[in-house]
Enzyme design. Structure first.
Site, PDB file in Angstrom:
ATOM      1  N   PHE A 155       0.930  -1.228  -0.052  1.00  0.00           N
ATOM      2  CA  PHE A 155      -0.127  -0.039   0.122  1.00  0.00           C
ATOM      3  C   PHE A 155       0.841   1.252  -0.081  1.00  0.00           C
ATOM      4  CE2 PHE A 155      -1.787   2.867   3.409  1.00  0.00           C
ATOM      5  CZ  PHE A 155      -2.253   3.734   2.517  1.00  0.00           C
ATOM      6  N   TYR A 158       4.211  -7.010  16.875  1.00  0.00           N
ATOM      7  CA  TYR A 158       4.540  -6.209  15.671  1.00  0.00           C
ATOM      8  C   TYR A 158       5.238  -4.724  15.902  1.00  0.00           C
ATOM      9  CZ  TYR A 158       3.620  -2.294  12.092  1.00  0.00           C
ATOM     10  OH  TYR A 158       3.657  -1.169  11.233  1.00  0.00           O
ATOM     11  N   LYS A 209     -18.020  -1.791  12.067  1.00  0.00           N
ATOM     12  CA  LYS A 209     -17.886  -2.382  13.405  1.00  0.00           C
ATOM     13  C   LYS A 209     -16.798  -1.823  14.109  1.00  0.00           C
ATOM     14  CE  LYS A 209     -19.759  -6.838  12.212  1.00  0.00           C
ATOM     15  NZ  LYS A 209     -19.642  -8.475  11.511  1.00  0.00           N
TER      16      LYS A 209
HETATM   17  N1  LIG Z   1      -0.279   1.668   7.125  1.00  0.00           N
HETATM   18  C1  LIG Z   1       0.124   2.069   8.054  1.00  0.00           C
HETATM   19  O1  LIG Z   1      -0.898   2.997   8.706  1.00  0.00           O
HETATM   20  C2  LIG Z   1       1.458   2.510   8.526  1.00  0.00           C
HETATM   21  C3  LIG Z   1       1.920   3.416   9.217  1.00  0.00           C
HETATM   22  C4  LIG Z   1       3.133   3.452   9.646  1.00  0.00           C
HETATM   23  C5  LIG Z   1       4.119   2.730   9.221  1.00  0.00           C
HETATM   24  N2  LIG Z   1       3.889   1.850   8.372  1.00  0.00           N
HETATM   25  C6  LIG Z   1       4.820   0.889   7.859  1.00  0.00           C
HETATM   26  O2  LIG Z   1       4.987   1.106   6.471  1.00  0.00           O
HETATM   27  C7  LIG Z   1       5.364  -0.005   6.041  1.00  0.00           C
HETATM   28  C8  LIG Z   1       4.366  -0.588   4.733  1.00  0.00           C
HETATM   29  O3  LIG Z   1       3.029  -0.754   5.203  1.00  0.00           O
HETATM   30  P1  LIG Z   1       1.810  -0.897   4.359  1.00  0.00           P
HETATM   31  O4  LIG Z   1       0.736  -0.644   5.385  1.00  0.00           O
HETATM   32  O5  LIG Z   1       2.130  -0.521   2.976  1.00  0.00           O
HETATM   33  O6  LIG Z   1       1.874  -2.319   4.408  1.00  0.00           O
HETATM   34  P2  LIG Z   1       1.683  -3.483   3.182  1.00  0.00           P
HETATM   35  O7  LIG Z   1       1.622  -4.923   3.716  1.00  0.00           O
HETATM   36  O8  LIG Z   1       0.621  -3.082   2.140  1.00  0.00           O
HETATM   37  O9  LIG Z   1       3.058  -3.375   2.599  1.00  0.00           O
HETATM   38  C9  LIG Z   1       4.138  -4.171   3.112  1.00  0.00           C
HETATM   39  C10 LIG Z   1       4.709  -4.763   1.683  1.00  0.00           C
HETATM   40  O10 LIG Z   1       5.902  -5.611   2.121  1.00  0.00           O
HETATM   41  C11 LIG Z   1       5.818  -6.704   1.332  1.00  0.00           C
HETATM   42  N3  LIG Z   1       6.513  -7.770   2.294  1.00  0.00           N
HETATM   43  C12 LIG Z   1       6.105  -8.322   3.558  1.00  0.00           C
HETATM   44  N4  LIG Z   1       7.084  -9.040   3.977  1.00  0.00           N
HETATM   45  C13 LIG Z   1       8.115  -9.053   3.159  1.00  0.00           C
HETATM   46  C14 LIG Z   1       9.377  -9.878   2.764  1.00  0.00           C
HETATM   47  N5  LIG Z   1       9.558 -10.668   3.984  1.00  0.00           N
HETATM   48  N6  LIG Z   1      10.314  -9.903   1.966  1.00  0.00           N
HETATM   49  C15 LIG Z   1       9.615  -8.860   0.992  1.00  0.00           C
HETATM   50  N7  LIG Z   1       8.679  -8.063   1.039  1.00  0.00           N
HETATM   51  C16 LIG Z   1       7.790  -8.377   2.082  1.00  0.00           C
HETATM   52  C17 LIG Z   1       4.400  -7.185   1.367  1.00  0.00           C
HETATM   53  O11 LIG Z   1       3.835  -8.143   0.104  1.00  0.00           O
HETATM   54  C18 LIG Z   1       3.794  -5.585   0.982  1.00  0.00           C
HETATM   55  O12 LIG Z   1       3.783  -5.537  -0.469  1.00  0.00           O
HETATM   56  C19 LIG Z   1       5.529  -1.146   7.017  1.00  0.00           C
HETATM   57  O13 LIG Z   1       7.074  -1.031   7.510  1.00  0.00           O
HETATM   58  C20 LIG Z   1       4.746  -0.636   8.008  1.00  0.00           C
HETATM   59  O14 LIG Z   1       5.251  -1.075   9.288  1.00  0.00           O
HETATM   60  C21 LIG Z   1       2.532   1.602   7.850  1.00  0.00           C
END
Ligand SMILES: NC(=O)c1ccc[n+]([C@@H]2O[C@H](COP(=O)([O-])OP(=O)(O)OC[C@H]3O[C@@H](n4cnc5c(N)ncnc54)[C@H](O)[C@@H]3O)[C@@H](O)[C@H]2O)c1
Length: 315
Positions: free
Chosen positions: A14, A148, A206
């Site tokens: 995302f 996490y 929900k």
């Molecule tokens: N969504 C939020 O609100 C939010 C807020 C703060 C920080 N983050 C951080 O941002 C980052 C992305 O989050 P997101 O919401 O886009 O999640 P997401 O799951 O959509 O994106 C993570 C991506 O990493 C890939 N991935 C997971 N494990 C992997 C591995 N072992 N090797 C290679 N690729 C791998 C997944 O396939 C996915 O495409 C994460 O590090 C998350 O902790 C997210």
């Protein structure tokens, strides 16, 4: 920033796809790496025809897969790949440890070998709740309340050690809860995306627990701009920087904002109340001072954009 090359792990996720969009927009060549465990090629289909974009399938837990996307042309790495679901982390903590700690360690080693600058994407979920003051700044106490959060913080600690121990240019970027198009709408998705999707499908919204827990909700393009600005800022090297709007909203009020006429809202038992952070509001002043970054999209505008995008997709 053109002529630069950046490795983006988690590029098909995302936030990853928005970071890729932002980089390509700035003329940067992007090498993505993703294992597609939670991302998809569909998320980045819009960039398929762009010669400056490539995407390798690989797991960050595999050091060779990580090393394969690095060479001397790479100017920076933005590390997003992670397991992100709090409930799954409680159910299967080893998976989060592997992806978020071992995976981050592999990325750090690849960066160390070539002195590559790293923007490490952390999360606001490492913070203790806000019970006084205007917002959570970078000195706010941390309290990892789930594997996490614990694994994300452990990855940050390793990155900080590479900054101090090897002088590796690392910046730790902690966005607050982010929402927008391409976020998943199931359990592993974000609350805004889940609510908007359910509202569009005339399904009940929900709320887990009493709904008084608050979130500072950041729109995807604001988040991506923050991550790219933060990664390339010399002033931010060695720093932790937060990004959020500076406002928080309770989940009850968010449900009211999203629900249109005829959509019901109900409270259900929280799956993991012990890992909930009751109040999250960002103090984004450091991001403004260091990067000149401020959010541009209000929550109302962001929800409207997300709703329009989801409607279009449903056609
Ligand atoms: N969504 C939020 O609100 C939010 C807020 C703060 C920080 N983050 C951080 O941002 C980052 C992305 O989050 P997101 O919401 O886009 O999640 P997401 O799951 O959509 O994106 C993570 C991506 O990493 C890939 N991935 C997971 N494990 C992997 C591995 N072992 N090797 C290679 N690729 C791998 C997944 O396939 C996915 O495409 C994460 O590090 C998350 O902790 C997210």
């Amino acid at each position: 920033m053109s002529e630069r090359t950046v490795v983006v792990t988690g590029a098909a996720g995302f936030i990853g796809r928005w970071v890729v969009a932002e980089l390509l927009d700035r003329g940067v060549t992007v090498r993505g790496l993703d294992d597609f465990s939670n991302g998809s090629r569909e998320n980045v289909a819009a960039f398929e025809d762009d010669d400056r974009f490539s995407l390798a399938e690989g797991d960050v837990c595999d050091p060779e897969a990580v090393a394969a996307v690095f060479d001397d042309d790479v100017d920076a790495c933005i590390h997003l790949a992670a397991e992100i679901d709090v409930q799954e982390s409680l159910d299967a903590p080893m998976d989060h440890f592997e992806a978020n700690v071992v995976g981050t360690q592999n990325v750090l080693e690849a960066c160390r070998k070539r002195g590559t600058r790293l923007g490490l994407v952390g999360t606001c979920m490492v913070y203790d709740m806000l019970d006084a003051g205007e917002g959570i700044d970078e000195d706010h106490p941390v309290k990892p309340a789930s594997p996490y959060a614990g694994s994300k913080l452990a990855g940050e600690n390793m990155a900080e050690s590479y900054y101090h121990g090897y002088d590796l240019p690392v910046t730790i970027l902690r966005p607050f809860n982010t929402y927008g198009p391409y976020q998943k709408t199931g359990m592993a998705g974000g609350v805004v995306s889940i609510f908007v999707d359910r509202d569009l499908n005339d399904e009940t919204l929900k709320i887990f627990g009493d709904g008084t827990q608050t979130r500072d909700l950041l729109y995807a393009t604001d988040c991506a701009r923050f991550i790219v600005d933060g990664t390339f800022s010399d002033d931010a090297v060695g720093e932790v920087v937060n990004a959020g709007t500076g406002e928080d909203i309770s989940i009850n009020d968010l449900a009211d904002l999203v629900a249109t006429d005829g959509t019901d809202v109900e409270h259900v038992e929280h799956h993991h109340p012990q890992s909930e952070v009751q109040r999250l509001r960002c103090d984004p002043s450091k991001a403004e001072e260091l990067l000149g970054w401020t959010p541009e999209v209000s929550l109302e505008e962001g929800v409207d954009r997300l709703r329009a995008w989801m409607r279009e997709r449903q056609r």
